[in-house]
Design a protein around this motif. Structure first.
Motif, PDB file in Angstrom:
ATOM      1  N   ARG A   1       0.832  -1.203   0.000  1.00 36.97           N
ATOM      2  CA  ARG A   1       0.000   0.000   0.000  1.00 36.97           C
ATOM      3  C   ARG A   1       0.873   1.262   0.000  1.00 36.97           C
ATOM      4  NH1 ARG A   1      -0.897   3.487   3.444  1.00 36.97           N
ATOM      5  NH2 ARG A   1      -0.073   2.268   5.191  1.00 36.97           N
ATOM      6  N   ILE A   2       1.957   1.239   0.781  1.00 32.25           N
ATOM      7  CA  ILE A   2       2.852   2.415   0.830  1.00 32.25           C
ATOM      8  C   ILE A   2       3.384   2.736  -0.568  1.00 32.25           C
ATOM      9  CG2 ILE A   2       5.103   3.232   1.651  1.00 32.25           C
ATOM     10  CD1 ILE A   2       4.571   1.667   4.266  1.00 32.25           C
ATOM     11  N   VAL A   3       3.786   1.683  -1.260  1.00 31.74           N
ATOM     12  CA  VAL A   3       4.325   1.900  -2.610  1.00 31.74           C
ATOM     13  C   VAL A   3       3.224   2.405  -3.538  1.00 31.74           C
ATOM     14  CG1 VAL A   3       5.357   0.777  -4.631  1.00 31.74           C
ATOM     15  CG2 VAL A   3       6.162   0.216  -2.332  1.00 31.74           C
ATOM     16  N   ALA A   4       2.045   1.811  -3.424  1.00 34.55           N
ATOM     17  CA  ALA A   4       0.939   2.194  -4.304  1.00 34.55           C
ATOM     18  C   ALA A   4       0.480   3.627  -4.033  1.00 34.55           C
ATOM     19  CB  ALA A   4      -0.226   1.228  -4.117  1.00 34.55           C
ATOM     20  N   ASP A   5       0.646   4.079  -2.763  1.00 33.67           N
ATOM     21  CA  ASP A   5       0.209   5.429  -2.403  1.00 33.67           C
ATOM     22  C   ASP A   5       1.136   6.519  -2.923  1.00 33.67           C
ATOM     23  OD1 ASP A   5      -1.964   4.475  -1.180  1.00 33.67           O
ATOM     24  OD2 ASP A   5      -1.278   4.791   0.894  1.00 33.67           O
ATOM     25  N   HIS A   6       2.338   6.147  -3.300  1.00 31.82           N
ATOM     26  CA  HIS A   6       3.313   7.163  -3.733  1.00 31.82           C
ATOM     27  C   HIS A   6       3.901   6.824  -5.095  1.00 31.82           C
ATOM     28  CE1 HIS A   6       3.177   8.983   0.253  1.00 31.82           C
ATOM     29  NE2 HIS A   6       3.213   7.755   0.737  1.00 31.82           N
ATOM     30  N   PRO A   7       3.070   6.787  -6.103  1.00 33.00           N
ATOM     31  CA  PRO A   7       3.570   6.371  -7.419  1.00 33.00           C
ATOM     32  C   PRO A   7       4.596   7.345  -8.005  1.00 33.00           C
ATOM     33  CG  PRO A   7       1.353   7.235  -7.587  1.00 33.00           C
ATOM     34  CD  PRO A   7       1.663   7.157  -6.126  1.00 33.00           C
ATOM     35  N   GLU A   8       4.570   8.622  -7.519  1.00 27.59           N
ATOM     36  CA  GLU A   8       5.534   9.580  -8.087  1.00 27.59           C
ATOM     37  C   GLU A   8       6.944   9.329  -7.547  1.00 27.59           C
ATOM     38  OE1 GLU A   8       3.135  10.234  -5.980  1.00 27.59           O
ATOM     39  OE2 GLU A   8       4.151  11.060  -4.227  1.00 27.59           O
ATOM     40  N   ASP A   9       7.064   8.644  -6.404  1.00 29.09           N
ATOM     41  CA  ASP A   9       8.381   8.403  -5.820  1.00 29.09           C
ATOM     42  C   ASP A   9       8.792   6.934  -5.855  1.00 29.09           C
ATOM     43  OD1 ASP A   9       9.297  10.915  -5.166  1.00 29.09           O
ATOM     44  OD2 ASP A   9       8.080  10.994  -3.331  1.00 29.09           O
ATOM     45  N   LEU A  10       7.847   6.052  -5.605  1.00 32.69           N
ATOM     46  CA  LEU A  10       8.178   4.636  -5.471  1.00 32.69           C
ATOM     47  C   LEU A  10       7.523   3.859  -6.606  1.00 32.69           C
ATOM     48  CD1 LEU A  10       7.395   4.408  -1.647  1.00 32.69           C
ATOM     49  CD2 LEU A  10       9.598   4.891  -2.715  1.00 32.69           C
ATOM     50  N   SER A  11       8.242   2.920  -7.183  1.00 32.13           N
ATOM     51  CA  SER A  11       7.601   2.212  -8.292  1.00 32.13           C
ATOM     52  C   SER A  11       7.336   0.733  -8.012  1.00 32.13           C
ATOM     53  CB  SER A  11       8.392   2.408  -9.586  1.00 32.13           C
ATOM     54  OG  SER A  11       9.662   1.846  -9.462  1.00 32.13           O
TER      55      SER A  11
END
Lengths: 397, 247
Positions: A81-91
């Motif tokens: 979820r953390i990754v999905a919440d920050h698509p501009e930083d984490l892929s």
């Protein structure tokens, strides 16, 4: 009298006593060569280090959850979820579960093989490609299938290159080989990057009987590695209510830190080598002072014939500058020779293809420094020569 | 017409410990353009000091030295160097050629400092060497030449810049009598071609080559006149010689 003529005169003079000129230059030659080799070594190390990091993924965050023993824990869902919440930083994200159980093919035990449970994006993160069959997929995770992907070494060594569809045992359980990775290392060797087995992380977690605690996350922009790390830390802190239950390591930050340390080290080494340049400069000054004394009469004659102070000054300064510039040129050639010698030594002795590469800017700098040293240390003797009284100088025997 | 060289009460004092040495003590004379003058004196008479001042290698302590109408005493070191370069041609006792340069290059040196461009410089040096009869030795190094030849190279070097004054300091001091005559003959030739020649020597027999003699003793002029007058070659403060010539 033009500068060109002064330089010609200087060269004539330098070549009229070759041995002495060479010995005068020696300090500069050694100084320039050693500075070049050290800077070249530093560059080589930096390139090598970056390559090594790139191979394990320089754009990744390594997350490790220790937990606090409390009820609230962060599981795969939270991390995804953390990754999905920050698509501009984490892929991308992949859990990693390292499996200690040994693998067996038939009756043979694979002692050095490393077995890891990974997510479906792991191969993309690591930039691994599949040579035969398929990679691991979401369905493998979801259904906890007993499938695996093996490295090229295992495929070649135990299955004669035809591993897909065969089976391998890990910790007593049978796994079907669904894919073979392309060769990653320079050579296929036991315990190397090609002697590996990848299982679906869910399967691996059940096998080891532990929860998933390690994750690899890729960042979109390496230059924002620090911000990304803090982002993940903040999210995890919120979950745990504490920042001591986990660690997040940014590989980019580690690489930067190591590069920085390396640069400091190289700068210090280069500075030490540069001391020999100063010593070389003092050598030039010494010889120029002797030369001025020896040539007192010549200076007197030149002055009587109408040489102005600045002509005499120019003659000696240019001679010192040309001497150290020639020394610098020889030093650069020697630096190149030693660099390639060092490169081949490293390749043969340490078995790594790290090359000692002096940069163009370091060469230009070295040459500039050597000419500047000549001018700097030639100035004092030249001043002495220019200020000689012509009458006394003419009478000097 | 003003004189080419004019000394007006020129003094040069040196401090030697507690005593003051008067190397030149109120010396006055004039030398006109085209003259051939010998400045004669024993060692310590002040002739070297005179030569240094005439040659702009030194400046007087007091008094005025006019060269071509310019007061040299007030000039900077750089201006003095330029005057040496443009107005004066030196011929030294020890030749003072630069050992690492060829004959031709040696003659080119003053022209180089004068900023003469290379082709013209070469031509003028060749012409000057032609005058002294050494056109065949251009590429030789000075140490490959005899003393007389070396002195001729230095005459060529003095000539090349076409100076107003040729200043010869004991030019025959290191030569045998035959080559001495050769060199002196050459100076006389230069004089007859219109050059101003100043010869500095301690030797009366050399001095009489000139038209006019200025005799110095203890920093003062004791005789200034025709080189062939009997009193020109007499040491004035030497009672022995004075009595001898009287008898």
């Amino acid at each position: 009298m033009s500068l060109l003529e002064t330089a010609q005169m200087a060269i004539q003079n330098i070549f009229s006593s070759k041995m002495r000129s060479f010995l005068t230059m020696l300090g500069i030659i050694i100084g320039i060569a050693s500075v070049m080799v050290i800077i070249g070594l530093g560059n080589g190390m930096e390139v090598y280090m970056t390559e090594q990091f790139q191979a394990i993924g320089a754009n990744t965050l390594e997350v490790s959850i220790m937990g606090r023993g409390s009820s609230r824990n962060a599981d795969e869902e939270d991390l995804y979820r953390i990754v999905a919440d920050h698509p501009e930083d984490l892929s991308l994200i992949s859990p990693t579960v390292s499996v200690r159980s040994t693998a067996k093919v038939g009756t043979e035990t694979l002692l050095f093989t490393s077995t890891t449970g990974v997510g479906e994006d792991y191969f993309t993160i690591k930039q691994y490609t599949i040579a035969q069959g398929r990679g691991l997929q979401y369905i493998d995770m979801d259904k906890r299938l007993h499938v695996c992907v093996v490295g090229q070494y295992i495929a070649d060594e135990y299955y004669n290159g035809d591993a897909v569809g065969q089976s391998i045992r890990v910790g007593g359980t049978k796994y079907e080989i669904v894919g073979v990775m392309s060769q990653e290392g320079d050579t296929l060797e036991e315990g190397g990057t090609d002697d590996v087995i990848f299982l679906p992380y869910t399967t691996a977690a059940r096998l080891t009987g532990t929860e998933v605690t390690n994750y690899t996350i890729t960042v979109v922009d390496e230059s924002r590695a620090t911000e990304c790390r803090e982002l993940v830390e903040d999210e995890l802190t919120e979950i745990f209510g504490s920042d001591s239950a986990f660690t997040v390591i940014s590989m980019t930050e580690i690489l930067n830190m190591m590069t920085e340390m390396l640069n400091v080290m190289i700068t210090i080494l280069a500075a030490i080598a540069a001391i020999s340049l100063v010593v070389g400069g003092i050598g030039i000054m010494n010889i120029m002072l002797v030369s001025v004394t020896e040539r007192t009469r010549e200076i007197g004659i030149r002055k009587a014939l109408g040489a102005k102070e600045r002509s005499i000054m120019a003659q000696f300064v240019v001679e010192a500058a040309v001497t150290s510039a020639i020394g610098g040129a020889i030093g650069i050639a020697a630096g190149y020779a030693f660099s390639s010698l060092a490169s081949s030594l490293i390749v043969t002795l340490l078995d790594t293809n790290m090359s000692v590469t002096p940069t163009a800017s370091s060469i230009a700098l070295a040459f500039g420094i050597s000419a500047a040293i000549g001018i700097l240390f030639g100035y004092l003797p030249a001043k002495k020569a220019a200020q000689l009284n012509p009458i006394d100088a003419l009478r000097y025997e | 017409m003003s004189a080419l060289i004019e000394f007006q009460k020129v003094c040069k004092y040196y401090q030697m410990g507690d005593t003051v040495v008067k190397a030149a003590d109120h010396i006055s004379f004039q030398i006109q353009k085209g003259e051939f003058v010998a400045i004669v004196g024993k060692s310590g008479s002040g002739k070297s000091t005179c030569m240094n001042i005439i040659g702009c290698l030194d400046v007087p302590t007091s008094g005025t030295y006019l060269l071509g109408g310019n007061d040299v005493g007030s000039l900077s070191k750089n201006d003095l160097a330029e005057i040496r370069n443009k107005m004066l041609g030196f011929i030294f006792q020890q030749y003072n050629l630069l050992p690492k340069l060829t004959v031709l290059e040696n003659v080119e040196v003053p022209l180089m400092y004068a900023g003469v461009p290379k082709p013209e410089r070469r031509q003028r040096a060749l012409d000057a060497l032609e005058v002294v009869g050494l056109a065949s030795k251009l590429k030789n190094m000075p140490n490959q030449l005899s003393g007389g030849q070396q002195q001729r190279v230095s005459i060529a070097r003095a000539l090349a810049g076409n100076p107003a004054v040729i200043l010869a300091d004991e030019p025959t001091g290191a030569l045998d009598s035959r080559t001495s005559r050769e060199v002196l003959g050459m100076l006389q030739n230069l004089h007859s071609q219109g050059h101003t020649v100043v010869l500095i020597t301690h030797d009366n027999s050399i001095a009489v080559t000139a038209q006019r003699i200025i005799r110095l003793e203890d920093g003062q002029v004791v005789y200034d006149g025709d080189a062939h007058a009997p009193e020109a070659v007499v040491s004035h403060n030497d009672p022995w010689l004075e009595r001898g010539s009287a008898s």
